[in-house]
Design an enzyme around this catalytic site. Structure first.
Site, PDB file in Angstrom:
ATOM      1  N   ASN A   1     -15.926  15.008 -11.783  1.00  0.00           N
ATOM      2  CA  ASN A   1     -15.030  15.048 -12.935  1.00  0.00           C
ATOM      3  C   ASN A   1     -13.572  14.878 -12.516  1.00  0.00           C
ATOM      4  OD1 ASN A   1     -14.694  15.593 -15.826  1.00  0.00           O
ATOM      5  ND2 ASN A   1     -13.621  17.437 -15.094  1.00  0.00           N
TER       6      ASN A   1
ATOM      7  N   ASP B   1      -3.454   4.310  -1.924  1.00  0.00           N
ATOM      8  CA  ASP B   1      -4.372   4.750  -0.857  1.00  0.00           C
ATOM      9  C   ASP B   1      -4.346   6.277  -0.770  1.00  0.00           C
ATOM     10  OD1 ASP B   1      -5.917   4.943   1.463  1.00  0.00           O
ATOM     11  OD2 ASP B   1      -4.276   4.369   2.796  1.00  0.00           O
TER      12      ASP B   1
ATOM     13  N   ARG C   1       3.079  -1.085  10.807  1.00  0.00           N
ATOM     14  CA  ARG C   1       4.202  -1.153  11.755  1.00  0.00           C
ATOM     15  C   ARG C   1       4.556  -2.544  12.276  1.00  0.00           C
ATOM     16  NH1 ARG C   1       1.645   3.832  14.748  1.00  0.00           N
ATOM     17  NH2 ARG C   1      -0.143   2.769  13.801  1.00  0.00           N
TER      18      ARG C   1
ATOM     19  N   ASP D   1     -13.492  14.804  -4.241  1.00  0.00           N
ATOM     20  CA  ASP D   1     -13.530  16.074  -4.977  1.00  0.00           C
ATOM     21  C   ASP D   1     -14.770  16.039  -5.873  1.00  0.00           C
ATOM     22  OD1 ASP D   1     -12.670  18.466  -6.380  1.00  0.00           O
ATOM     23  OD2 ASP D   1     -10.619  17.954  -5.819  1.00  0.00           O
TER      24      ASP D   1
ATOM     25  N   LYS E   1      -7.350   8.122  -1.190  1.00  0.00           N
ATOM     26  CA  LYS E   1      -8.679   8.538  -0.713  1.00  0.00           C
ATOM     27  C   LYS E   1      -9.177   9.789  -1.420  1.00  0.00           C
ATOM     28  CE  LYS E   1      -7.863   6.732   3.996  1.00  0.00           C
ATOM     29  NZ  LYS E   1      -6.412   6.460   3.970  1.00  0.00           N
TER      30      LYS E   1
ATOM     31  N   LYS F   1       0.852  -1.199   0.000  1.00  0.00           N
ATOM     32  CA  LYS F   1       0.000   0.000   0.000  1.00  0.00           C
ATOM     33  C   LYS F   1       0.885   1.246   0.000  1.00  0.00           C
ATOM     34  CE  LYS F   1      -2.343   1.661   3.727  1.00  0.00           C
ATOM     35  NZ  LYS F   1      -2.199   3.119   3.807  1.00  0.00           N
TER      36      LYS F   1
ATOM     37  N   THR G   1     -11.724   6.016  10.903  1.00  0.00           N
ATOM     38  CA  THR G   1     -11.762   5.411  12.250  1.00  0.00           C
ATOM     39  C   THR G   1     -11.209   6.375  13.300  1.00  0.00           C
ATOM     40  OG1 THR G   1      -9.730   4.295  11.642  1.00  0.00           O
ATOM     41  CG2 THR G   1     -11.725   2.979  11.604  1.00  0.00           C
TER      42      THR G   1
END
Ligand code: C5P
Length: 235
Positions: A71, A63, A213, A68, A65, A36, A122
């Site tokens: 378009n 990743d 981690r 907007d 996210k 990722k 989260t």
């Protein structure tokens, strides 16, 4: 070229520079895990690093996210598809039209990444979401946005391992669920709140585990990955 392997483990490459990311990747195999790339590494190293990882045979989850106007998000998803990534994500609260536009852009691409939505971050508490105008339990909002994501053509959502059972039940068994907040038994919890072990998350029905981690900060990352794989073998 994407790997043909079916690893459930997505390693979060949360590094500040390419050298540190590649130092870890050199110890890994595409048959063991997917990778990722999030905002920090992408803003520092860009598409060239993503392409390098793909050329090494790894499936890459970009990743970023996206959130907007339709378009703009559609164009960004098209760019991610052209880069050859395996999975890309958008914020479900961008709404139906934004998600549909993202889906249409991907359907028109020759390479079609999985398109995943983020529901409620989260990190947001009940009070945080009230402050932005949503007087609703976070779990209720997660379910609402997951339904909207499914209806808007998304392949699945990112969610906490605790939400997996309910979402599989309420949305669909084949709705792809990607879960961070995973900690192998005995690993440091760090800033994650509601955790499960990899085996628990997979038993609950999670399709992919995002783990950072516990692998990236381990003295022997390959040993850590293999241990997680072993822990999950009999599920
Ligand atoms: O190091 P750790 O295993 O906590 O890393 C989890 C990864 O998943 C990080 O890249 C983090 O940004 C991401 N993530 C998360 N919780 C979410 C969404 C993404 O931890 N709700």
């Amino acid at each position: 070229m994407n790997s043909t392997h079916d690893s459930k483990i997505i390693i979060a490459l949360d590094f500040k520079d390419e050298a540190s990311a590649l130092a870890l990747v050199e110890q890994l195999e595409p048959s063991l895990c997917r990778l990722k790339v999030g905002k920090e590494l992408f803003v520092r190293c860009g598409p060239l690093l993503v392409k390098k990882l793909i050329n090494k045979g790894f499936d890459v989850f970009l990743d970023l996210k996206f959130h907007d106007i339709p378009n703009t998000v559609a164009a960004a998803c098209q760019a991610a598809a052209d880069m050859g990534v395996w999975m890309v994500n958008v914020h479900a609260c961008g709404g139906r039209k934004m998600m549909q536009a993202a889906n249409e852009a991907i359907q028109q691409s020759s390479h079609k990444p999985l398109l995943i939505a983020v529901t409620v971050l989260t990190s947001l508490s009940r009070q945080d979401i009230a402050e932005i105008g949503l007087d609703i339990e976070p779990a209720e909002q997660v379910l609402r946005l997951a339904r909207l994501a499914r209806d808007s053509g998304m392949d699945g959502v990112v969610c906490s391992p605790q939400e997996v059972k309910l979402l599989k039940q309420e949305i669909a068994q084949d709705f792809t669920l990607v879960t961070p907040g995973v900690r192998p038994a005995g690993a440091a919890i760090g800033d994650q709140q509601r955790i499960m072990t990899p085996a628990q998350a997979l038993s609950a029905g999670s399709d992919y585990l995002v783990i950072g981690r516990p692998i990236t900060a381990a003295p022997d990352p390959l040993y850590a990955v293999n241990n997680i794989i072993k822990e999950c073998e009999n599920i």
